[in-house]
Motif scaffolding. Structure first.
Motif, short mmCIF file in Angstrom:
data_model
loop_
_atom_site.label_atom_id
_atom_site.label_comp_id
_atom_site.label_asym_id
_atom_site.label_seq_id
_atom_site.Cartn_x
_atom_site.Cartn_y
_atom_site.Cartn_z
N TYR A 29 -2.85 -9.50 3.00
CA TYR A 29 -2.44 -8.19 3.49
C TYR A 29 -1.68 -8.35 4.79
O TYR A 29 -2.00 -9.24 5.60
CB TYR A 29 -3.66 -7.31 3.77
CG TYR A 29 -4.53 -7.02 2.59
CD1 TYR A 29 -4.25 -5.93 1.76
CD2 TYR A 29 -5.65 -7.81 2.31
CE1 TYR A 29 -5.07 -5.65 0.68
CE2 TYR A 29 -6.46 -7.53 1.23
CZ TYR A 29 -6.17 -6.45 0.42
OH TYR A 29 -6.99 -6.17 -0.65
N GLU A 42 0.46 -7.55 0.31
CA GLU A 42 0.40 -6.09 0.28
C GLU A 42 0.46 -5.54 1.70
O GLU A 42 -0.37 -5.89 2.54
CB GLU A 42 -0.93 -5.68 -0.38
CG GLU A 42 -1.02 -4.20 -0.62
CD GLU A 42 -2.32 -3.82 -1.33
OE1 GLU A 42 -2.82 -4.63 -2.16
OE2 GLU A 42 -2.83 -2.73 -1.04
N VAL A 44 -0.07 -2.89 4.59
CA VAL A 44 -1.04 -1.82 4.84
C VAL A 44 -0.55 -1.07 6.07
O VAL A 44 -0.26 -1.68 7.09
CB VAL A 44 -2.43 -2.41 5.17
CG1 VAL A 44 -3.49 -1.36 4.97
CG2 VAL A 44 -2.73 -3.65 4.40
#
Ligand code: AMP
Ligand code: GLY
Length: 424
Positions: A29, A42, A44
């Motif tokens: 992340y 990913e 965030v």
């Protein structure tokens, strides 16, 4: 393992890319990340200064390791907060992040441990600072004590400039409370270099020396930026200088702190001025450099995640860092007007032409995706990085690749690496 990288620049894209290489990483992340990091992990949407939000995310998502890219969360005490919740995070605690968070603290520590640095005095009152300036020769360097996004150091050529700098920082409070105290230090001439080390408070592992290019235009002209390019290794750090950096700077600092019961764990970065083979510390940073990281990590063959875990576990002595011997060079592509005002939202063209080129890396900084396209979203937009046998070969490789990339207003330095030519 689940890993979270905090930040959104080229440094963070590079950290995420290198961490992803590790066999131990299952999920990556990046908070908040950029268009480049969204391709490998990913993103965030949490601001790096939102420490509470980051702690909550790490707890809820069961993050196994967090790495903070920028200084603000570290200086704000993110490591203490994460550790109090039993969460693993790479970096120094708040009391030692002061090495970057307070120039006054850093200078006093250097004086205490006999670390070579420019002579200095500290002031909290503008009148006394001006009295001191009257007794000094020029140039002088005046620095705000606290974080000022790399803009808090002002080189003054004469008394008028020094008075203006004192007024700007202390009276007009240009950098807010960061300017309540100032350091006035002697000007050092020489060549700058950056040396970063991993340390667990006992073992110290220096990384390959690199050199940033802070000014916006060729031949170091124009205003300072966040960094317009870098290369490694930097030959100004020869064997003699390298040994001095270890023995006269990092060892006395890390050992001295430990004697006081303070264990520095994480990345420690010394910004150095080197003159006649003698290194002097200009500043300490408690994190990876940007763009230095983008030329250091592509040369690292070892597993970065493992190095970080061993650092946190105070087992760094067990690690063996293996390096690619080749030269690495990074050129930053910036938005028109940067480091002043600039526009965002320009379509970036040609990235597909450099994707997949051997030993050529594209680390995004201020980029976003919109309708399937990449667009500019910051001052520094892209880092084009190449690895090759020699300096000139690497320069050619990177500058040839850049010819494929275009966005309205694009500008970049054409002389990254030239300072190293005199050592060939
Ligand atoms: P700093 O934030 O302390 O690293 O300073 C930013 C930049 O100002 C450095 O990268 C140098 O280019 C310059 N600088 C800082 N301190 C000095 C000094 N004592 N002598 C000469 N240049 C300096
Ligand atoms: N390259 C300068 C910095 O990371 O502070």
């Amino acid at each position: 393992m689940k890993v979270l990288v905090i930040g959104s620049g080229g440094r963070e894209h590079c950290l995420a890319w290198k961490l992803k290489e590790s066999k131990l990483v299952d999920k990556l992340y990046i908070a908040p990340g950029n268009a480049g990091t969204s391709l490998i992990g990913e993103n965030v949407d949490i601001n790096p200064q939102d420490l509470e939000g980051l702690v909550k995310f790490a707890e809820n998502s069961k993050i196994d390791l967090t790495v903070a890219g920028p200084e603000a969360p570290l200086v704000g005490g993110i490591v203490d907060r994460f550790e109090s919740k039993g969460l693993k995070i790479f970096g120094p605690k708040r009391d030692l992040a002061l090495l970057e968070g307070s120039k006054v603290y850093a200078k006093k520590i250097m004086r205490k441990f006999g670390i070579p640095t420019a002579d200095f005095e500290v002031f909290s009152q503008p009148d006394l600072a001006k009295d001191y300036v009257r007794s000094k020769r020029f140039p002088l360097v005046i620095k705000a004590d606290g974080l000022a996004a790399g803009k808090g150091a002002i080189v003054c050529k004469n008394r008028e400039e020094a008075y203006s700098a004192i007024d700007l920082i202390m009276t007009e409070k240009k950098f807010g409370s960061a300017g309540e105290n100032i350091v006035i230090e002697d000007f050092l001439s020489g060549e700058e270099a950056s040396v970063l080390v991993f340390t667990d408070g006992e073992t110290i592992f220096p990384l390959v020396p690199s050199q940033d290019h802070k000014q916006v235009f060729d031949e170091d002209r124009g205003p300072n930026t966040g960094g317009m390019g870098a290369y490694a290794p930097a030959p100004v750090v020869n064997d003699v200088v390298f040994r001095k950096i270890t023995e006269e700077i990092f060892e006395p600092l890390i050992r001295g702190l430990k004697k006081e019961g303070k264990v520095y764990k994480g990345m420690l970065y010394a910004g150095l001025m080197i003159k006649d083979n003698q290194p002097y510390v200009l500043e300490f940073n408690v994190r990876f450099g940007d763009p230095e990281t983008q030329v250091i990590l592509p040369k690292l063959r070892s597993d970065l995640l493992e190095v970080m875990l061993k650092t946190i576990g105070e087992d760094l002595a067990e690690v063996n860092l293996v390096w690619d011997e080749r030269f690495c060079l990074c050129v930053v592509l910036a938005s028109g007007g940067y480091p002043g005002k600039y526009e965002k939202g320009k379509v970036i063209k040609g990235l597909e032409k450099v994707e997949g080129l051997r030993d050529l890396f594209l680390f995004h900084a201020g980029t976003k995706r919109r309708d399937g396209e990449f667009i500019t979203a910051g001052g520094r937009v892209l880092n084009v990085v190449g690895l090759a046998e020699g300096l000139i070969e690497t320069q050619v490789k990177v500058y040839e690749a850049i010819k494929n990339i275009y966005f309205e207003g694009i500008h970049y330095r054409k002389d990254i690496g030239n300072k190293a030519l005199k050592y060939l």
